[in-house]
Write an enzyme that holds these catalytic residues in place. Sequence first.
Site, short mmCIF file in Angstrom:
data_model
loop_
_atom_site.label_atom_id
_atom_site.label_comp_id
_atom_site.label_asym_id
_atom_site.label_seq_id
_atom_site.Cartn_x
_atom_site.Cartn_y
_atom_site.Cartn_z
N HIS A 80 33.10 84.21 110.94
CA HIS A 80 33.36 83.52 109.67
C HIS A 80 33.52 84.53 108.55
CE1 HIS A 80 33.17 80.32 106.70
NE2 HIS A 80 32.42 81.13 105.98
N ASP A 133 26.54 68.94 102.92
CA ASP A 133 27.10 70.11 102.25
C ASP A 133 28.34 69.73 101.44
OD1 ASP A 133 27.65 73.01 101.72
OD2 ASP A 133 29.41 72.52 102.93
N ARG A 174 27.93 70.92 93.00
CA ARG A 174 27.72 72.28 92.48
C ARG A 174 28.91 72.72 91.64
NH1 ARG A 174 27.16 75.45 97.72
NH2 ARG A 174 27.29 77.25 96.36
N SER A 183 25.03 76.66 102.57
CA SER A 183 26.28 75.93 102.71
C SER A 183 27.10 76.48 103.88
CB SER A 183 27.07 76.05 101.39
OG SER A 183 28.40 75.62 101.55
N LYS A 242 27.40 74.74 108.15
CA LYS A 242 28.63 74.39 108.87
C LYS A 242 28.76 75.18 110.16
CE LYS A 242 30.47 74.87 104.82
NZ LYS A 242 31.21 74.96 103.57
#
Length: 433
Positions: free
Chosen positions: A82, A161, A168, A183, A187
Amino acid sequence: MRVVDIIQKKRDQSVLSQEEINFLIDGYTDGSIPDYQMSAFLMSVFFNDMTDEEITYLTMAMSQSGDMIDLSEIEGIKVDKHSTGGVGDTTTLVLAPLVASVGAAVAKMSGRGLGHTGGTIDKLEAIPGFQVEIPNDEFIKLVNESHVAVTGQSGDLAPADKKIYALRDVTATVDSIPLIASSIMSKKIASGADAIVLDVTTGDGAFMKNLADAERLAHTMVRIGKLANRQTMAIISDMSQPLGNAIGNANEIKEAIDALKGDGPADLMEMVYVLGSQMVVLAKKADSLEEARKMLEESIASGQALDKFKEMIRNQGGDDSVVDDPSKLPQPAYLIEVPAKRSGVISKIVADQVGVAAMLLGAGRRTKEDPIDYAVGLYLNKKVGDAVTEGESLVTIQSNREDVADVIEVLYNNITISEQGEEPTLIHEIITE
Ligand code: URA
Ligand code: CA
């Protein structure tokens, strides 16, 4: 339990229990806790931070708020990679087939691009026929048979999220390290990988604008991953300028093909080898990073990696002949050069603004609903540290409109030529603890 007491506790810098965090996330997800209370809670986290345990409870509560993808039917260790966001970041396109070609299972769920950042799923859709929406059972079958499949995020992944991120955005609480870390990791954990390789980018094109913040975010995510029983490591990489030369969709597929032939831009190749070696070791296909890197280099040299990319394209309904003949990819109507106004050395290419320039051409979306023009984008002929003579092309604009004055203006404003300039350090740090 009362929400107001939980907010007050965080306001007064006390540490919350797992029960309290679960109560908050469950209640916000099902709508029984209103936005105004969650907003107050988020702002108190912004100011008072959280302990690693609190962040882990928050991460787990958010990941369990929706579907938890079960990849246990896939043999071996599933490794995910990621990135916290980049411009022209072609690494996943190269890593997925490359790492799979040495036997590691790559079950990749990827996102679409928004604003100045591109998304791997959009880039793959530039290949004629390529399908990114594949049913879960088909996805698992492909990874078992072929070691690789790439899909868009399916199902209802971490809805807490999604809801909190939107809140946010409008309450000035996006740039909080515990909130960003939870967050991202919620995921990743919901999508079922056993091991996670994080590329935490830093610089103008990234979420974390400076190295100290990037380090904190990386350490935090690695610790959460471990507490959540996922092997996790992070690298901190430079995103002050775009990665590689191509920024767009079809042009990044072409760049990925070149990289899989061993012929990609130097910075992209280095990112691929560093991240790829970590993935191969985490998947237990090599005992050391040196051995892993050698395996990857050999796979590229022998053409195995390129064959795996063709196989991945065929498996997902795409036309794999684009690999041997990239001119079959969507092509722009116009190629427009942007000449240097003076001689010197490139000292700055502001990544996010160059991403915006690509978006103006249609390579990215301003809003979620915008369509993408796969054929268009930018090709950087010069990178930071390169010498340039007046009149030489800095960038080739790949466009489907003839008038690109707006794009040229953004590029001139964000590419600096000075007396001297230095190639930035690409990989700042590797974090395993
Ligand atoms: N990316 C995410 O998914 N969440 C954040 O909070 C920031 C970046
Ligand atoms: Ca690139």
